[in-house]
Scaffold this motif. Structure first.
Motif, PDB file in Angstrom:
ATOM      1  N   GLU A  82       0.843  -1.191   0.000  1.00 21.70           N
ATOM      2  CA  GLU A  82       0.000   0.000   0.000  1.00 21.70           C
ATOM      3  C   GLU A  82       0.880   1.243   0.000  1.00 21.70           C
ATOM      4  OE1 GLU A  82      -2.988   0.103   3.072  1.00 21.70           O
ATOM      5  OE2 GLU A  82      -3.129  -2.070   3.057  1.00 21.70           O
ATOM      6  N   GLY A  83       0.398   2.299  -0.646  1.00 17.06           N
ATOM      7  CA  GLY A  83       1.141   3.544  -0.615  1.00 17.06           C
ATOM      8  C   GLY A  83       1.065   4.311  -1.923  1.00 17.06           C
ATOM      9  N   ALA A  84       1.876   5.332  -1.998  1.00 18.21           N
ATOM     10  CA  ALA A  84       1.832   6.280  -3.115  1.00 18.21           C
ATOM     11  C   ALA A  84       2.142   5.617  -4.460  1.00 18.21           C
ATOM     12  CB  ALA A  84       2.804   7.428  -2.862  1.00 18.21           C
ATOM     13  N   ILE A  85       3.088   4.685  -4.494  1.00 16.16           N
ATOM     14  CA  ILE A  85       3.459   4.060  -5.776  1.00 16.16           C
ATOM     15  C   ILE A  85       2.288   3.253  -6.318  1.00 16.16           C
ATOM     16  CG2 ILE A  85       4.968   2.339  -6.859  1.00 16.16           C
ATOM     17  CD1 ILE A  85       7.218   3.453  -5.080  1.00 16.16           C
ATOM     18  N   ARG A  86       1.635   2.465  -5.450  1.00 15.22           N
ATOM     19  CA  ARG A  86       0.472   1.696  -5.899  1.00 15.22           C
ATOM     20  C   ARG A  86      -0.648   2.644  -6.337  1.00 15.22           C
ATOM     21  NH1 ARG A  86      -2.658  -2.397  -2.014  1.00 15.22           N
ATOM     22  NH2 ARG A  86      -0.797  -3.658  -2.332  1.00 15.22           N
ATOM     23  N   ASP A  87      -0.889   3.679  -5.558  1.00 18.17           N
ATOM     24  CA  ASP A  87      -1.942   4.641  -5.909  1.00 18.17           C
ATOM     25  C   ASP A  87      -1.690   5.264  -7.276  1.00 18.17           C
ATOM     26  OD1 ASP A  87      -3.039   4.095  -3.424  1.00 18.17           O
ATOM     27  OD2 ASP A  87      -2.407   6.009  -2.526  1.00 18.17           O
ATOM     28  N   GLN A  88      -0.454   5.670  -7.530  1.00 18.73           N
ATOM     29  CA  GLN A  88      -0.114   6.285  -8.813  1.00 18.73           C
ATOM     30  C   GLN A  88      -0.317   5.311  -9.964  1.00 18.73           C
ATOM     31  OE1 GLN A  88       3.913   7.619  -8.285  1.00 18.73           O
ATOM     32  NE2 GLN A  88       3.329   9.284  -6.901  1.00 18.73           N
ATOM     33  N   LEU A  89       0.066   4.045  -9.762  1.00 15.75           N
ATOM     34  CA  LEU A  89      -0.094   3.029 -10.804  1.00 15.75           C
ATOM     35  C   LEU A  89      -1.581   2.828 -11.121  1.00 15.75           C
ATOM     36  CD1 LEU A  89       1.024   0.744 -12.636  1.00 15.75           C
ATOM     37  CD2 LEU A  89       0.754  -0.771 -10.654  1.00 15.75           C
ATOM     38  N   LEU A  90      -2.401   2.634 -10.098  1.00 17.34           N
ATOM     39  CA  LEU A  90      -3.824   2.380 -10.325  1.00 17.34           C
ATOM     40  C   LEU A  90      -4.522   3.584 -10.953  1.00 17.34           C
ATOM     41  CD1 LEU A  90      -4.709   0.378  -7.095  1.00 17.34           C
ATOM     42  CD2 LEU A  90      -4.160  -0.508  -9.378  1.00 17.34           C
ATOM     43  N   LEU A  91      -4.175   4.779 -10.519  1.00 15.08           N
ATOM     44  CA  LEU A  91      -4.754   5.979 -11.125  1.00 15.08           C
ATOM     45  C   LEU A  91      -4.373   6.085 -12.591  1.00 15.08           C
ATOM     46  CD1 LEU A  91      -4.275   8.539  -8.238  1.00 15.08           C
ATOM     47  CD2 LEU A  91      -6.458   7.787  -9.211  1.00 15.08           C
ATOM     48  N   ARG A  92      -3.125   5.783 -12.907  1.00 14.14           N
ATOM     49  CA  ARG A  92      -2.673   5.869 -14.299  1.00 14.14           C
ATOM     50  C   ARG A  92      -3.387   4.843 -15.175  1.00 14.14           C
ATOM     51  NH1 ARG A  92      -2.815   8.203 -17.846  1.00 14.14           N
ATOM     52  NH2 ARG A  92      -1.439   8.011 -19.612  1.00 14.14           N
ATOM     53  N   ILE A  93      -3.589   3.645 -14.653  1.00 15.67           N
ATOM     54  CA  ILE A  93      -4.311   2.611 -15.392  1.00 15.67           C
ATOM     55  C   ILE A  93      -5.732   3.078 -15.704  1.00 15.67           C
ATOM     56  CG2 ILE A  93      -5.338   0.300 -15.173  1.00 15.67           C
ATOM     57  CD1 ILE A  93      -2.669  -0.427 -13.651  1.00 15.67           C
ATOM     58  N   MET A  94      -6.345   3.763 -14.775  1.00 16.97           N
ATOM     59  CA  MET A  94      -7.710   4.253 -14.968  1.00 16.97           C
ATOM     60  C   MET A  94      -7.764   5.451 -15.921  1.00 16.97           C
ATOM     61  SD  MET A  94     -10.123   2.585 -13.251  1.00 16.97           S
ATOM     62  CE  MET A  94      -9.478   1.261 -14.195  1.00 16.97           C
ATOM     63  N   GLY A  95      -6.634   6.125 -16.097  1.00 21.23           N
ATOM     64  CA  GLY A  95      -6.608   7.279 -16.992  1.00 21.23           C
ATOM     65  C   GLY A  95      -6.612   8.601 -16.252  1.00 21.23           C
ATOM     66  N   SER A  96      -6.188   8.577 -15.011  1.00 23.34           N
ATOM     67  CA  SER A  96      -6.119   9.795 -14.207  1.00 23.34           C
ATOM     68  C   SER A  96      -4.655  10.104 -13.922  1.00 23.34           C
ATOM     69  CB  SER A  96      -6.869   9.604 -12.888  1.00 23.34           C
ATOM     70  OG  SER A  96      -8.233   9.431 -13.134  1.00 23.34           O
ATOM     71  N   PRO A  97      -4.255  11.313 -13.770  1.00 24.79           N
ATOM     72  CA  PRO A  97      -5.111  12.494 -13.901  1.00 24.79           C
ATOM     73  C   PRO A  97      -5.418  12.787 -15.370  1.00 24.79           C
ATOM     74  CG  PRO A  97      -2.847  13.173 -13.509  1.00 24.79           C
ATOM     75  CD  PRO A  97      -2.879  11.659 -13.466  1.00 24.79           C
TER      76      PRO A  97
END
Length: 83
Positions: free
Chosen positions: A36-51
């Motif tokens: 858990e943490g910022a790296i996982r968050d960034q990866l999942l957001l990027r996969i979704m197309g965010s930002p």
């Protein structure tokens, strides 16, 4: 413009009604994203197309709004009595 290399991550993509989801096995994620943490968050957001400057996740697997976009990470339970 300097682009980072793309990562190949096995996943399953499902759609139901207006929602879309991308499902991952925890062990398939890059090592740094398995915690858990910022790296996982960034990866999942990027996969979704965010930002996305337009707020519609047009450059990813997202469903155009946060309420219709899901990511799921599956792993075996660490508790003996749980599946």
């Amino acid at each position: 413009m300097d682009h980072k290399p793309q990562l190949k991550i096995p996943a399953t993509y499902m759609r139901g009604g207006t929602s879309k989801g991308v499902f991952f096995k925890l062990d398939d994620l890059p090592e740094q994203a398995q915690l858990e943490g910022a790296i996982r968050d960034q990866l999942l957001l990027r996969i979704m197309g965010s930002p996305d400057p337009y707020g519609k996740q047009i450059d990813g697997m997202g469903g155009a709004t946060s309420s219709t976009s899901k990511t799921v990470i599956l792993s075996k339970s660490t508790q003996a009595e749980h599946d």
